[in-house]
Motif scaffolding. Structure first.
Motif, PDB file in Angstrom:
ATOM      1  N   GLU A  19       0.834  -1.196   0.000  1.00 38.23           N
ATOM      2  CA  GLU A  19       0.000   0.000   0.000  1.00 38.23           C
ATOM      3  C   GLU A  19       0.867   1.244   0.000  1.00 38.23           C
ATOM      4  O   GLU A  19       1.884   1.307   0.694  1.00 38.23           O
ATOM      5  N   ASP A  21       1.535   5.347   0.611  1.00 36.95           N
ATOM      6  CA  ASP A  21       1.127   6.385   1.546  1.00 36.95           C
ATOM      7  C   ASP A  21       1.624   7.718   1.004  1.00 36.95           C
ATOM      8  O   ASP A  21       2.170   7.791  -0.100  1.00 36.95           O
ATOM      9  N   ARG A  25       3.659   7.797  -2.648  1.00 39.99           N
ATOM     10  CA  ARG A  25       2.674   7.812  -3.731  1.00 39.99           C
ATOM     11  C   ARG A  25       3.244   8.445  -4.991  1.00 39.99           C
ATOM     12  O   ARG A  25       3.143   7.884  -6.088  1.00 39.99           O
ATOM     13  N   SER A  54      -5.640   1.518  -0.579  1.00 34.25           N
ATOM     14  CA  SER A  54      -5.714   2.756   0.186  1.00 34.25           C
ATOM     15  C   SER A  54      -5.975   3.946  -0.742  1.00 34.25           C
ATOM     16  O   SER A  54      -5.738   3.865  -1.953  1.00 34.25           O
TER      17      SER A  54
END
Length: 109
Positions: A19, A21, A25, A54
């Motif tokens: 994922e 963050d 990103r 996410s």
């Protein structure tokens, strides 16, 4: 490292390893953008790290989608695993894009 990639049959396959963050990103989106510009694939396929990514992972996906769309390169995305079904991301599949994917999360408040 936030992504891995390989090219097969003129398709750039990108796997988002975990994922994303706020700290990684942009790095992931820039890495994918550089790969697309370097390899000029006829298609891009992205494997997401989970079935429920996410918001930051979706943000990177939206940025990649807009870039691919501007270059005329089809993009598909799936959940984790080789057997995961593709998510509908484009008009080619007969579906309208969610407004946040087409224009970004900050537009259309």
């Amino acid at each position: 490292m936030v992504i891995s990639h390989h090219i097969a049959a003129d398709t750039l396959h990108v796997k988002i390893l975990h994922e994303l963050d706020v700290t990684n990103r942009s790095a992931a989106a820039l890495q994918i953008e550089n790969l697309v510009h370097t390899h000029r694939p006829s298609q891009v396929a992205i494997e997401l790290p989970t079935d429920a990514p996410s918001p930051m992972t979706f943000s990177a996906l939206a940025r990649t989608h807009r870039m691919c769309q501007s270059l005329g390169i089809p993009l598909t995305a799936t959940g984790p695993g080789e057997q995961a079904a593709p998510l509908l991301l484009g008009r080619g599949a007969g579906a309208d894009l969610p407004h946040w994917l087409e224009h970004g999360a900050r537009h259309g408040h």
